[in-house]
Write a protein that holds these residues in place. Structure first.
Motif, mmCIF file in Angstrom:
data_model
loop_
_atom_site.group_PDB
_atom_site.id
_atom_site.type_symbol
_atom_site.label_atom_id
_atom_site.label_comp_id
_atom_site.label_asym_id
_atom_site.label_seq_id
_atom_site.Cartn_x
_atom_site.Cartn_y
_atom_site.Cartn_z
ATOM 1 N N MET A 1 1.032 -1.086 0.021
ATOM 2 C CA MET A 1 -0.031 0.008 -0.031
ATOM 3 C C MET A 1 0.823 1.109 0.044
ATOM 4 S SD MET A 1 -3.080 0.946 2.428
ATOM 5 C CE MET A 1 -2.295 1.384 3.817
ATOM 6 N N ILE A 2 0.528 2.193 -0.654
ATOM 7 C CA ILE A 2 1.014 3.686 -0.625
ATOM 8 C C ILE A 2 0.220 4.584 -0.352
ATOM 9 C CG2 ILE A 2 2.409 5.289 -2.321
ATOM 10 C CD1 ILE A 2 2.865 3.154 -4.103
ATOM 11 N N THR A 3 0.314 5.165 0.833
ATOM 12 C CA THR A 3 -0.153 6.419 1.534
ATOM 13 C C THR A 3 0.670 7.649 1.111
ATOM 14 O OG1 THR A 3 -1.150 5.292 3.040
ATOM 15 C CG2 THR A 3 -1.353 7.523 3.290
ATOM 16 N N VAL A 4 0.124 8.881 0.585
ATOM 17 C CA VAL A 4 0.741 10.127 0.360
ATOM 18 C C VAL A 4 -0.069 11.162 1.121
ATOM 19 C CG1 VAL A 4 1.416 12.009 -1.158
ATOM 20 C CG2 VAL A 4 1.925 9.379 -1.797
ATOM 21 N N GLN A 5 0.577 11.995 1.822
ATOM 22 C CA GLN A 5 -0.342 13.103 2.666
ATOM 23 C C GLN A 5 0.463 14.341 2.643
ATOM 24 O OE1 GLN A 5 -0.261 11.240 6.454
ATOM 25 N NE2 GLN A 5 -2.471 10.518 6.101
ATOM 26 N N ASN A 6 -0.323 15.330 1.877
ATOM 27 C CA ASN A 6 0.051 16.816 1.797
ATOM 28 C C ASN A 6 1.450 16.839 1.462
ATOM 29 O OD1 ASN A 6 -1.557 16.545 5.003
ATOM 30 N ND2 ASN A 6 -2.296 17.936 3.314
ATOM 31 N N LEU A 7 1.808 15.983 0.205
ATOM 32 C CA LEU A 7 3.207 16.155 -0.313
ATOM 33 C C LEU A 7 3.656 17.318 -0.972
ATOM 34 C CD1 LEU A 7 5.802 14.133 -0.608
ATOM 35 C CD2 LEU A 7 4.424 13.328 -2.661
ATOM 36 N N SER A 8 4.638 17.945 -0.661
ATOM 37 C CA SER A 8 5.104 19.097 -1.589
ATOM 38 C C SER A 8 6.511 18.932 -1.717
ATOM 39 C CB SER A 8 4.865 20.457 -0.528
ATOM 40 O OG SER A 8 3.209 20.506 -0.615
ATOM 41 N N LYS A 9 7.120 19.586 -2.800
ATOM 42 C CA LYS A 9 8.362 19.507 -3.274
ATOM 43 C C LYS A 9 8.531 20.858 -3.885
ATOM 44 C CE LYS A 9 12.618 18.132 -4.227
ATOM 45 N NZ LYS A 9 13.512 18.160 -3.245
ATOM 46 N N ILE A 10 9.763 21.698 -3.174
ATOM 47 C CA ILE A 10 9.886 23.026 -3.618
ATOM 48 C C ILE A 10 11.218 22.972 -3.957
ATOM 49 C CG2 ILE A 10 10.041 25.461 -2.926
ATOM 50 C CD1 ILE A 10 7.754 24.570 -0.699
ATOM 51 N N TYR A 11 11.613 23.492 -5.172
ATOM 52 C CA TYR A 11 13.181 23.801 -5.625
ATOM 53 C C TYR A 11 13.527 25.387 -5.479
ATOM 54 C CZ TYR A 11 13.035 19.164 -7.802
ATOM 55 O OH TYR A 11 13.033 17.958 -7.961
ATOM 56 N N LYS A 12 14.570 25.695 -4.845
ATOM 57 C CA LYS A 12 15.156 27.118 -5.029
ATOM 58 C C LYS A 12 15.726 27.266 -6.373
ATOM 59 C CE LYS A 12 15.600 27.048 -0.104
ATOM 60 N NZ LYS A 12 16.750 27.510 0.926
ATOM 61 N N ASN A 74 13.978 13.525 -1.877
ATOM 62 C CA ASN A 74 13.452 13.828 -0.697
ATOM 63 C C ASN A 74 12.242 15.008 -0.980
ATOM 64 O OD1 ASN A 74 15.286 12.392 0.669
ATOM 65 N ND2 ASN A 74 16.879 13.854 0.884
ATOM 66 N N HIS A 75 11.295 14.844 -0.332
ATOM 67 C CA HIS A 75 10.198 15.820 -0.290
ATOM 68 C C HIS A 75 10.429 16.760 0.654
ATOM 69 C CE1 HIS A 75 9.241 12.737 2.356
ATOM 70 N NE2 HIS A 75 8.341 13.390 3.103
ATOM 71 N N THR A 76 9.787 18.193 0.239
ATOM 72 C CA THR A 76 9.825 19.263 1.177
ATOM 73 C C THR A 76 9.004 18.954 2.329
ATOM 74 O OG1 THR A 76 10.451 20.693 -0.651
ATOM 75 C CG2 THR A 76 9.855 21.752 1.287
ATOM 76 N N SER A 77 7.843 18.745 2.402
ATOM 77 C CA SER A 77 7.033 18.564 3.139
ATOM 78 C C SER A 77 5.904 17.566 3.019
ATOM 79 C CB SER A 77 6.478 19.865 3.787
ATOM 80 O OG SER A 77 5.558 20.285 2.689
ATOM 81 N N GLY A 78 5.287 17.155 3.924
ATOM 82 C CA GLY A 78 4.357 15.876 3.861
ATOM 83 C C GLY A 78 4.810 14.684 4.277
ATOM 84 N N ASN A 79 4.035 13.502 4.168
ATOM 85 C CA ASN A 79 4.403 12.350 4.504
ATOM 86 C C ASN A 79 4.033 11.147 3.372
ATOM 87 O OD1 ASN A 79 4.856 12.998 7.477
ATOM 88 N ND2 ASN A 79 2.650 13.341 7.601
ATOM 89 N N VAL A 80 5.190 10.311 3.252
ATOM 90 C CA VAL A 80 4.977 9.442 2.455
ATOM 91 C C VAL A 80 5.347 7.826 2.894
ATOM 92 C CG1 VAL A 80 5.984 8.156 0.194
ATOM 93 C CG2 VAL A 80 5.741 10.753 0.601
ATOM 94 N N VAL A 81 4.062 7.150 2.978
ATOM 95 C CA VAL A 81 4.323 5.758 3.397
ATOM 96 C C VAL A 81 4.449 4.567 2.213
ATOM 97 C CG1 VAL A 81 3.381 4.028 5.023
ATOM 98 C CG2 VAL A 81 3.725 6.341 5.641
ATOM 99 N N VAL A 82 5.622 3.864 2.141
ATOM 100 C CA VAL A 82 5.492 2.634 0.932
ATOM 101 C C VAL A 82 5.664 1.376 1.779
ATOM 102 C CG1 VAL A 82 6.342 2.001 -1.022
ATOM 103 C CG2 VAL A 82 6.331 4.424 -0.835
ATOM 104 N N ASN A 83 4.560 0.656 1.628
ATOM 105 C CA ASN A 83 4.753 -0.663 2.094
ATOM 106 C C ASN A 83 5.167 -1.750 1.015
ATOM 107 O OD1 ASN A 83 4.306 0.219 4.850
ATOM 108 N ND2 ASN A 83 2.111 0.146 4.477
ATOM 109 N N GLY A 84 6.168 -2.026 0.842
ATOM 110 C CA GLY A 84 6.622 -3.279 -0.073
ATOM 111 C C GLY A 84 7.851 -2.834 -0.956
ATOM 112 N N LYS A 85 8.419 -3.708 -1.469
ATOM 113 C CA LYS A 85 9.763 -3.595 -2.228
ATOM 114 C C LYS A 85 9.403 -2.918 -3.712
ATOM 115 C CE LYS A 85 11.481 -7.120 -3.948
ATOM 116 N NZ LYS A 85 12.357 -8.468 -3.765
ATOM 117 N N ILE A 86 9.983 -1.680 -3.913
ATOM 118 C CA ILE A 86 9.788 -1.075 -5.402
ATOM 119 C C ILE A 86 10.903 -1.580 -6.475
ATOM 120 C CG2 ILE A 86 9.452 1.234 -6.151
ATOM 121 C CD1 ILE A 86 8.561 2.231 -3.834
#
Length: 417
Positions: A1-12, A74-86
């Motif tokens: 299962m993959i759970t993504v919550q409030n995921l953000s990625k910001i580049y400068k 790496n993400h800037t903010s939020g949560n990522v949960v990955v269960n399993g081998k990718i």
């Protein structure tokens, strides 16, 4: 299962290396960078064994999302949960050392996947058989064509027994035989319960293989849900000239459609309706050989599809056409007819309201099909749409004989003794 919550990625983004250095030296006294939001508060949940499509224009954040899921970024903010081998195929050649040979890269990638040398030895024959690059396996990867690269990358990814397989448009560079082989493997992995994330621009492939679909635009999640509904919205956005941010119509009401259906309440089960004047199409009727309106048609019988319409409010009608498409349930066009292809028919001769009849022999075998009707503006190379209805009607084709394929047409056969 993959759970993504409030995921953000910001580049400068810096205008010059000097600005980057000054900001490091002087801290936050003066901000010398601009922020680019590759992803903005994205959230979703993918269940084990699902096949998920991901669509979006270039630069929408698709690749960034996959890199974060695989741990490359790496993400800037939020949560990522990955269960399993990718196991992932990202940009072409990602995870490969171009100076190494194909064989060396197999062992390199296998090691990165946590495989021992003995385990890689055991799966090596399957990898080589699937890749089909012959003696090139002993040559440096930098000498490979993009197709050879894709073959090897895919062969490695699918044979390390992943729980989750991620494919980022890598199949687009392969030839037809290779793509067919890959999609057949997709089916096998789906049946084995492997979770698959598939990024692609080919909507028909997304519809064929994916249970649900994610639509990203400028880093935002526009929609996530039933593949047919999401891709219908996505196709509408891609086929219009409106540059504004797309809206998730799966969650809000479309006022134009309400207005159209109030005027003609016959399209009750449409998949999607859109266009610059979405009230021109009035009715669609499927009529069998006995002259009866029906939704069930027999193989070999002549059927007529009547489309009633109103002309659009424009000056030049010479470039207006009425189109009919018959799709399978995965959204693939099987037959397409349009008045623009017939020199004997001119829509400009219609006063206000018109009716066009498409008559043809049904050569479809047993199956369910979706009708699409449209009023087109053919003044451009790419048709624009005044009114477009996907799911204007639904038909079931039946046959007394056991027939194979999708379409069974008469054929002349000669047997030489």
């Amino acid at each position: 299962m993959i759970t993504v919550q409030n995921l953000s990625k910001i580049y400068k983004i810096y205008d010059s290396p000097t600005h980057r250095l000054k900001e490091v030296v002087f801290g936050n006294i003066k901000q010398l960078h601009k922020e680019f939001h590759a992803l903005k508060d994205v959230g979703f949940e993918i269940k084990e064994g699902e096949t998920i499509g991901i669509v979006g224009k270039n630069g929408s954040g698709k690749s960034t999302l996959l890199k974060i899921l695989t741990g490359v970024l790496n993400h800037t903010s939020g949560n990522v949960v990955v269960n399993g081998k990718i196991s992932a195929i990202l940009e072409l050649g990602a995870g490969f050392n171009v100076e190494y040979s194909g064989m060396e890269n197999i062992y390199l990638n296998g090691t990165l996947q946590g495989k021992s040398r003995k385990e890689i030895d055991n799966i090596l024959p399957k990898i080589l058989e699937f890749a089909e690059i012959g003696e090139f396996i002993y040559q440096p990867v930098k000498t490979y064509s993009s197709g050879m690269f894709a073959r090897l990358a895919f062969a490695v990814a699918i044979n390390v027994n992943p729980d989750i397989l991620i494919v980022d448009e890598a199949l687009a560079v392969g030839d037809m035989k290779f793509q067919t082989k890959c999609f057949k493997k997709f089916e096998e992995l789906k049946n084995q319960g492997v979770t698959i994330l598939f990024v692609g621009h080919d909507v028909s492939s997304i519809r064929k293989f994916c249970d649900r679909t994610i639509w990203l635009h400028q880093g935002k999640l526009i929609a996530f849900g039933d593949t047919l509904s999401v891709t219908a919205e996505y196709m509408e956005f891609m086929n219009t000239e409106d540059e504004s941010e797309p809206v998730n119509k799966l969650q809000i009401e479309n006022l134009k459609i309400e207005e159209a259906e109030a005027e003609a309440n016959i399209f009750e089960q449409i998949i999607n309706r859109w266009g610059s004047q979405p009230n021109l199409l009035k009715s669609v009727q499927v009529i069998n050989e006995k002259g009866r309106e029906t939704s069930v048609i027999k193989h070999g019988e002549t059927i007529r599809i009547k489309v009633k319409f109103k002309l659009p409010d424009i000056a030049d009608l010479t470039n207006v056409s009425v189109a009919l498409s018959i799709k399978n349930t995965m959204g693939l066009d099987l037959l397409v007819f349009t008045t623009k292809d017939d020199d004997e028919i001119s829509i400009s001769e219609v006063d206000v309201n018109g009716e066009i009849t498409f008559e043809f022999v049904n050569f479809f075998v047993n199956g369910d099909f979706v009708l699409v009707v449209a009023i087109e503006d053919r003044s451009h190379i790419q048709p624009q749409y005044f009114d477009y209805i996907e799911g204007a009607a639904y038909i079931k084709s039946i046959s007394d004989k056991q027939l194979f394929g999708i379409i069974h047409t008469p054929v002349r056969k000669q047997l030489r003794k």
